[in-house]
Scaffold this motif. Structure first.
Motif, mmCIF file in Angstrom:
data_model
loop_
_atom_site.group_PDB
_atom_site.id
_atom_site.type_symbol
_atom_site.label_atom_id
_atom_site.label_comp_id
_atom_site.label_asym_id
_atom_site.label_seq_id
_atom_site.Cartn_x
_atom_site.Cartn_y
_atom_site.Cartn_z
ATOM 1 N N GLY A 99 -38.014 108.979 -24.240
ATOM 2 C CA GLY A 99 -37.562 108.187 -22.718
ATOM 3 C C GLY A 99 -36.538 107.383 -23.271
ATOM 4 N N LEU A 100 -36.490 106.674 -24.349
ATOM 5 C CA LEU A 100 -35.393 105.830 -24.742
ATOM 6 C C LEU A 100 -33.865 106.359 -24.460
ATOM 7 N N TRP A 101 -33.865 107.590 -24.744
ATOM 8 C CA TRP A 101 -32.712 108.178 -24.648
ATOM 9 C C TRP A 101 -32.086 108.491 -22.898
ATOM 10 N N VAL A 102 -33.301 108.711 -22.436
ATOM 11 C CA VAL A 102 -32.867 108.907 -20.693
ATOM 12 C C VAL A 102 -32.500 107.390 -20.346
ATOM 13 N N GLY A 103 -33.262 106.386 -20.622
ATOM 14 C CA GLY A 103 -32.928 105.232 -20.320
ATOM 15 C C GLY A 103 -31.533 104.912 -20.841
ATOM 16 N N ALA A 104 -31.096 105.234 -21.890
ATOM 17 C CA ALA A 104 -29.893 104.836 -22.531
ATOM 18 C C ALA A 104 -28.674 105.700 -21.606
ATOM 19 N N PHE A 160 -46.012 103.114 -24.753
ATOM 20 C CA PHE A 160 -47.275 103.007 -24.214
ATOM 21 C C PHE A 160 -47.699 104.168 -23.118
ATOM 22 N N GLY A 161 -46.567 104.850 -22.949
ATOM 23 C CA GLY A 161 -46.791 106.000 -21.590
ATOM 24 C C GLY A 161 -46.123 105.901 -20.466
ATOM 25 N N SER A 162 -45.847 106.877 -19.845
ATOM 26 C CA SER A 162 -45.192 107.181 -18.659
ATOM 27 C C SER A 162 -45.442 105.975 -17.418
ATOM 28 N N GLN A 163 -46.877 105.561 -17.594
ATOM 29 C CA GLN A 163 -47.134 104.578 -16.271
ATOM 30 C C GLN A 163 -46.533 103.291 -16.580
ATOM 31 N N MET A 164 -45.971 103.106 -17.714
ATOM 32 C CA MET A 164 -45.222 101.726 -18.167
ATOM 33 C C MET A 164 -43.916 101.662 -17.209
ATOM 34 N N LEU A 165 -43.554 102.797 -16.425
ATOM 35 C CA LEU A 165 -42.235 102.443 -15.694
ATOM 36 C C LEU A 165 -42.801 101.528 -14.170
ATOM 37 N N TYR A 166 -43.800 101.930 -13.960
ATOM 38 C CA TYR A 166 -44.233 101.090 -12.785
ATOM 39 C C TYR A 166 -44.932 99.798 -13.258
ATOM 40 N N ALA A 167 -45.267 99.835 -14.306
ATOM 41 C CA ALA A 167 -45.926 98.376 -14.840
ATOM 42 C C ALA A 167 -44.724 97.557 -15.133
ATOM 43 N N PHE A 168 -43.482 98.016 -15.464
ATOM 44 C CA PHE A 168 -41.969 97.243 -15.463
ATOM 45 C C PHE A 168 -41.849 96.771 -14.107
ATOM 46 N N PHE A 169 -41.975 97.863 -13.190
ATOM 47 C CA PHE A 169 -41.550 97.481 -11.805
ATOM 48 C C PHE A 169 -42.636 96.031 -11.484
ATOM 49 N N CYS A 170 -43.885 96.249 -11.723
ATOM 50 C CA CYS A 170 -44.707 95.239 -11.113
ATOM 51 C C CYS A 170 -44.477 93.876 -11.848
ATOM 52 N N ALA A 186 -37.208 99.545 -20.072
ATOM 53 C CA ALA A 186 -38.373 100.514 -19.652
ATOM 54 C C ALA A 186 -38.516 101.620 -20.427
ATOM 55 N N GLY A 187 -37.623 102.333 -20.921
ATOM 56 C CA GLY A 187 -37.410 103.470 -21.768
ATOM 57 C C GLY A 187 -38.241 103.115 -22.899
ATOM 58 N N VAL A 188 -38.035 102.057 -23.558
ATOM 59 C CA VAL A 188 -38.854 101.514 -24.712
ATOM 60 C C VAL A 188 -40.333 101.660 -24.604
ATOM 61 N N LEU A 189 -40.612 100.866 -23.431
ATOM 62 C CA LEU A 189 -42.148 100.911 -23.042
ATOM 63 C C LEU A 189 -42.681 102.097 -22.717
ATOM 64 N N MET A 190 -41.876 102.956 -21.899
ATOM 65 C CA MET A 190 -42.306 104.276 -21.713
ATOM 66 C C MET A 190 -42.661 104.994 -23.196
ATOM 67 N N LYS A 191 -41.960 104.880 -24.159
ATOM 68 C CA LYS A 191 -42.219 105.727 -25.343
ATOM 69 C C LYS A 191 -43.178 105.168 -26.136
#
Length: 454
Positions: free
Chosen positions: A40-45, A351-361, A344-349
């Motif tokens: 996911g880091l590449w997607v974010g990049a 700790f998992g995909s749910q980190m996207l909404y943890a980032f929002f939160c 957010a891509g680093v976090l998803m890589k």
């Protein structure tokens, strides 16, 4: 309204096709990398590179338009963007995709600047609000339709890239076919960062937070949905419904913004966003119905932050600085949107995909802490504040020149900002460009028409 649609339909169509292509490209790239099991880091990049290109294009677009004119600049950038899109299908090396994505963002920003300056040139002062609204609708509608294409064509083949390139080719037609004399070249408005950081710090914080959240959403929400087990068609529906929420909320938001304290509204919407995002942040997997409902509600909240920040900042900045203010806000948004997808891509890589909404939160809670209505001194509040709220187009589909269409900006200020570029911007060895007639003067010369039309 019908007369305005008739006058500006060509430019609206160009905006619509651009945003269909842009929206489809962002989701396609995320899903394509997810299908290839790329981090996911590449997607974010990739999304960060797109926003970096948009910010860079805001700086370079003025010079390009000043040197070759609006039509040539638009045609050049449309061709470059189309070639960069097709380049994604010719090269599989991800660093090359980063460069191509940045080129797409840079070229699109120049296209936005041409369309927005043209809309302003042809809009009467009394029509600016309606013209502005039509542009916003075309922008959001294009983003939604770009997602729905995936419902009709879920296969992630090269034909989708061809379709994106086709959209950028079609957006060139109405501008290239115009018989109008193009508007005068533009001089970039000074941003004055120190002044605005001191004058509207809470608005800039909100815009930065909005960029972090919304930039991450556009780049990584398709990846998140894919990792939740959604098919390509379902990802398209999910993204389309979320972006449609951004359009749907604009008018009730305007009613609230004109009647309640805007700093308090920003704080409340940020708090609601944190609450709505919390279940998606805590649960590794969620049922399909819950995902769609909570995703829609989160989008209702997140797409409120930027328009409220713009309205709040305009209440505390004089009219002659509002064009510069818009440039500052969009650059701040671009910085946040460039950083957000990477973080957010680093976090998803990790700790998992749910980190996207943890980032929002997390960043929603930061805004709850940062925005304090009681800290607003109102020392510089303009006389007629609160100014009427204006629904804003999504920040990834506008340039600093969108301020010229904002009816809150005085017409004389717009005329002062939209002057011929200074002499030092001229190309060495070329003769100075003759003064360009106004759209009204050009219309008199053309087939006896009395009003400029596109």
């Amino acid at each position: 309204m019908r007369q305005i649609w008739k006058s500006f339909r060509a430019l609206y169509f160009a905006s619509l096709m651009m945003l269909i292509g842009s929206g489809l490209l962002s989701t396609y790239l995320a899903l394509r990398l997810a299908a290839d099991h790329v981090d996911g880091l590449w997607v974010g990049a990739l999304m960060a590179a797109n926003y970096f290109g948009l910010v860079l294009g805001g700086k370079l677009g003025h010079r390009l338009i000043a040197r070759v004119g609006h039509i040539r600049a638009y045609a050049t950038c449309a061709g470059i963007v189309g070639a960069a899109v097709l380049g994604h299908g010719l090269v599989n090396w991800l660093p090359a995709w980063l460069v191509l994505r940045m080129i797409v963002g840079l070229g699109m920003m120049c296209q936005y600047m041409v369309i927005e300056s043209w809309l302003n040139e042809q809009a009467d002062a009394k029509q600016r609000g309606v013209v502005f609204s039509g542009y916003m609708i075309a922008s959001y509608l294009g983003l939604v339709l770009g997602q729905l294409i995936l419902v009709l064509h879920p296969a992630l083949g090269l034909e989708l890239l061809m379709l994106v390139a086709l959209c950028f080719a079609l957006c060139l037609v109405p501008v290239a076919m115009t018989r109008r004399i193009h508007p005068a070249p533009l001089r970039p408005a000074p941003m004055e960062p120190r002044f605005f950081i001191k004058r509207v710090p809470q608005s800039l914080s909100t815009v930065l937070g909005s960029g972090l959240i919304v930039g991450s959403f556009y780049g990584l929400a398709p990846l998140y949905a894919s990792q939740q087990g959604l098919s390509t068609e379902q990802v398209g529906l999910f993204m389309g419904s979320c972006i449609f929420a951004g359009l749907l909320v604009q008018w009730p938001l305007g009613w609230l913004s004109d009647r309640f304290d805007r700093a308090l509204l920003i704080r409340c919407f940020a708090l609601f966003l944190a609450v709505m995002a919390l279940p998606l942040a805590l649960l590794p997997t969620v049922p399909l119905e819950v995902l769609f409902i909570l995703g829609f509600l989160c989008s209702l909240m997140q797409f409120c932050l930027y328009p409220l920040a713009v309205a709040f900042s305009n209440d505390h900045v004089e009219g002659d600085r509002r064009v510069s203010l818009t440039a500052m806000l969009l650059v701040t948004y671009g910085v946040g949107a460039s950083i957000g997808p990477l973080a957010a891509g680093v976090l998803m890589k990790l700790f998992g995909s749910q980190m996207l909404y943890a980032f929002f939160c997390f960043f929603a809670l930061v805004l709850v802490w940062r925005i304090r209505p009681k800290a607003v001194t109102n020392l510089h509040q303009v006389d007629d504040a609160p100014l009427h709220h204006v629904a804003m187009p999504d920040s990834m589909s506008s340039s600093p020149l969108v301020a010229a269409l904002d009816p809150r900006v005085d017409e004389q200020v717009v005329q002062d900002q939209m002057q011929v570029a200074p002499a030092e911007d001229a190309v060495p060895g070329e003769e100075p460009v003759a003064e360009v007639p106004t759209a009204q003067e050009a219309a008199v010369e053309e087939l006896g028409e009395t009003k400029p039309r596109e």
